[in-house]
Structure formats: structure tokens, C-alpha cells
Write a protein that holds these residues in place. Structure first.
Motif, mmCIF file in Angstrom:
data_model
loop_
_atom_site.group_PDB
_atom_site.id
_atom_site.type_symbol
_atom_site.label_atom_id
_atom_site.label_comp_id
_atom_site.label_asym_id
_atom_site.label_seq_id
_atom_site.Cartn_x
_atom_site.Cartn_y
_atom_site.Cartn_z
ATOM 1 N N GLN A 128 0.458 -1.238 0.509
ATOM 2 C CA GLN A 128 -0.310 0.114 -0.299
ATOM 3 C C GLN A 128 0.381 1.315 -0.087
ATOM 4 O O GLN A 128 0.583 2.961 -0.279
ATOM 5 N N CYS A 129 1.857 0.961 0.150
ATOM 6 C CA CYS A 129 3.171 2.011 -0.469
ATOM 7 C C CYS A 129 3.226 3.250 -1.293
ATOM 8 O O CYS A 129 2.731 2.190 -1.989
ATOM 9 N N LEU A 130 3.387 3.766 -1.207
ATOM 10 C CA LEU A 130 3.682 4.985 -2.636
ATOM 11 C C LEU A 130 5.004 5.077 -3.217
ATOM 12 O O LEU A 130 6.539 5.037 -2.359
ATOM 13 N N LEU A 131 5.430 4.189 -4.053
ATOM 14 C CA LEU A 131 6.257 3.969 -4.832
ATOM 15 C C LEU A 131 6.829 5.228 -5.508
ATOM 16 O O LEU A 131 5.896 5.366 -6.251
ATOM 17 N N GLU A 132 7.601 5.799 -5.080
ATOM 18 C CA GLU A 132 8.280 7.018 -5.768
ATOM 19 C C GLU A 132 9.840 6.782 -6.545
ATOM 20 O O GLU A 132 10.158 6.172 -6.561
ATOM 21 N N GLN A 133 9.616 7.315 -8.004
ATOM 22 C CA GLN A 133 10.286 6.788 -8.891
ATOM 23 C C GLN A 133 11.417 8.280 -9.609
ATOM 24 O O GLN A 133 10.659 9.615 -9.057
ATOM 25 N N LYS A 134 12.629 7.968 -8.822
ATOM 26 C CA LYS A 134 13.493 9.709 -9.334
ATOM 27 C C LYS A 134 14.977 8.969 -10.469
ATOM 28 O O LYS A 134 14.543 7.910 -10.610
ATOM 29 N N PRO A 135 15.205 9.880 -10.674
ATOM 30 C CA PRO A 135 16.908 9.304 -11.504
ATOM 31 C C PRO A 135 17.660 8.392 -10.334
ATOM 32 O O PRO A 135 18.096 9.103 -9.105
ATOM 33 N N GLY A 136 17.754 7.434 -10.668
ATOM 34 C CA GLY A 136 19.066 6.410 -9.987
ATOM 35 C C GLY A 136 18.711 6.122 -8.598
ATOM 36 O O GLY A 136 19.101 5.944 -7.775
ATOM 37 N N SER A 137 16.516 6.106 -8.615
ATOM 38 C CA SER A 137 16.188 5.475 -7.048
ATOM 39 C C SER A 137 14.951 5.829 -7.406
ATOM 40 O O SER A 137 14.029 5.804 -8.585
ATOM 41 N N VAL A 138 14.335 4.326 -6.939
ATOM 42 C CA VAL A 138 13.262 3.967 -6.629
ATOM 43 C C VAL A 138 13.391 3.824 -4.808
ATOM 44 O O VAL A 138 13.844 3.547 -3.573
ATOM 45 N N ALA A 139 11.832 5.071 -4.247
ATOM 46 C CA ALA A 139 11.549 5.069 -2.550
ATOM 47 C C ALA A 139 10.180 4.190 -2.813
ATOM 48 O O ALA A 139 9.546 5.206 -3.813
ATOM 49 N N LEU A 140 9.846 4.363 -1.608
ATOM 50 C CA LEU A 140 8.502 3.776 -1.062
ATOM 51 C C LEU A 140 8.745 4.363 0.201
ATOM 52 O O LEU A 140 9.464 4.192 0.878
#
Length: 265
Positions: A128-140
Motif C-alpha cells: 500500500q505504500c507510495l512508490l516514487e521513481q527518481k533519477p537513479g532511485s526508487v523510493a517507497l
């Protein structure tokens, strides 16, 4: 404010700051000068600190640099300082200069393939967490979710990624409110070291204020004449020299910086 080393360490730092021809202030954002918020667009600088930073920018020769896990341009939208400060985003992967010039540091093909593999793997699990895609990164991000859901998501993600890290060129970092898988090439220390390389004066003086585990890389990159400042309500083990609680003690530190640079300390 509580000094982790003898108070003389902090006093000596401000004495050097008063004499230095080049002063550099590195600031993390979320949790350091702004409270956490589930909606990043609503996480604004504490009002008393915002006013103080504006005075610092306009009244001293301090070079103000934000070093954040956010995307650089996203942070620029919520920082109202004028002139605009320099921002290093995505833990040192992006650089946004005050004039708007943007640079993304190079990421090799194997790391990009590893990130693509990670994203594909995450799509196979229910979280259910939010997935954020950034340059060179994947954050949850799971800030705002219930503790039980956040714990369940954390366990699911860590289990899914257990076999993805070896020889991937990626680094798994836990932060306050989530985890991030990013290229190992760059950290917040990248911003600090690049800044020191570009410093025009050998006797420049810098401080770095940060609250989270990724800021430890930056603390470790500081020189003997600099000061690392851990900002958080509860103490934890750190490489920083000073521990302050937000927002009041952060305000005290910045006010001391301002008065030192203006000669009124």
C-alpha cells in the motif's frame, strides 16, 4: 543544544566561522528545517526558520546549499528563498544551481538495468505504500499509513529485494518513513565533496545540518574545520559533532550563525 564532543569544539567552530572568508551552510530539508508531512508539497519550512534563512541569505556571504532526498526541482517549488539557493537532489544525483542550470550526474547502464529489475519485482507484490521513481532511485514511502500496514509493507519489500542487491550496484537505505533503493555511486557526501573541490578559499568553513541516516554520509565527508549537526527530537548514534532538537534549537544555531557572520555575536 547538546554538544556530543566538548563544547569547545562548537565554540572553536564559530570562532573560525567569524574569521573565514568563505562560509558554506548545507541543509537537509524534511525533518531538519521543515516538519514531516504525508504530502511533501505541504511540508513547509518552520516560519521562524524561514525568516531567519532569508536574512542569512541576504545579509551574509554564506553559501546556502540544500542537500535532499527529494528531486531537486520538487524542492525548489516549496522553498521560497530569494535568491534561490543551490539544491542537490536525490541524495547527490542531481544538482540545481541558483540560476536554474540543471545537472544529472551520470548513471551507468548496469545500474539502470538493476533499477528496472527492482521496479518489475515490486510490481509483483501487494503493498500500500507510495512508490516514487527518481533519477537513479526508487523510493517507497509509508508515512501516513498505520504502523501495522507500514510494518507489513516494509517486511514485504525487504523480502522481495533480498536477492536483488548483490552485484547490482545499488544501495538500500532506510529513512524516516520509508526505504529507498538507489545507485551506490552517489550519496549526500557527493554534494559536500564537490562543493569543497570548488571552494575558492582553502580556509573555507562549513556546517551540515541533517536528521536521517543518509545524512551520515555527509557528516563523514566534512573536514576537521567543519561542523556536523544532527537534528532530531531523539538522540541516535551519529558521526555529527552537535545534536539539536527542531525547531527551537535549529533556530538558535542559525541565529548564532547569522550574528557571527554579521559581527554581532
Amino acid at each position: 543544544m547538546l554538544a556530543l564532543n566538548p563544547h569547545k569544539r562548537v565554540a572553536d567552530f564559530f570562532d573560525r566561522l567569524a574569521r573565514s572568508p568563505e562560509r558554506i551552510l548545507f541543509l537537509d530539508y524534511d525533518g531538519t528545517i521543515a516538519p514531516f508531512h504525508p504530502d511533501p508539497g505541504k511540508a513547509l519550512v518552520y516560519p521562524q526558520i524561514s525568516e531567519l534563512l532569508q536574512r542569512l541569505v541576504t545579509a551574509t556571504n554564506t553559501r546556502l546549499i540544500f542537500v535532499t532526498g527529494r528531486r531537486a526541482r520538487n524542492l525548489r517549488r516549496v522553498v521560497s528563498l530569494r535568491p534561490a539557493p543551490e539544491i542537490w537532489g536525490t541524495h547527490g544525483t542531481e544538482r540545481l544551481r541558483p540560476d536554474g542550470d540543471y545537472e544529472q550526474l551520470p548513471i551507468n547502464l548496469s545500474q539502470l538495468r538493476s533499477l528496472a529489475s527492482v521496479k518489475a519485482r515490486l510490481r509483483t507484490i501487494h503493498i500500500q505504500c507510495l512508490l516514487e521513481q527518481k533519477p537513479g532511485s526508487v523510493a517507497l514511502h509509508w508515512r501516513g499509513l498505520s504502523p501495522s500496514v507500514a510494518r507489513k509493507d516494509s517486511q514485504a519489500v525487504l523480502g522481495a529485494l533480498a536477492g536483488e542487491l548483490e552485484h547490482s550496484g545499488l544501495r538500500l537505505v532506510q529513512f524516516d518513513g520509508g526505504i529507498e533503493l538507489r545507485v551506490a555511486t552517489y550519496t549526500k557526501a557527493t554534494a559536500v565533496l564537490r562543493t569543497f573541490e570548488e571552494a575558492t578559499q582553502k580556509n573555507s568553513v562549513a556546517a551540515y545540518l541533517g536528521d536521517d541516516e543518509p545524512d551520515e554520509d555527509a557528516f563523514g565527508a566534512l573536514r576537521t574545520q567543519d561542523l556536523g549537526v544532527l537534528v532530531r527530537q531523539e538522540f541516535r548514534k551519529t558521526a555529527a559533532d552537535l545534536w539539536v532538537r527542531p525547531p527551537e534549537e535549529v533556530h538558535t544555531f542559525l541565529d548564532t550563525w547569522l550574528s557571527t557572520c554579521s559581527g554581532s555575536r
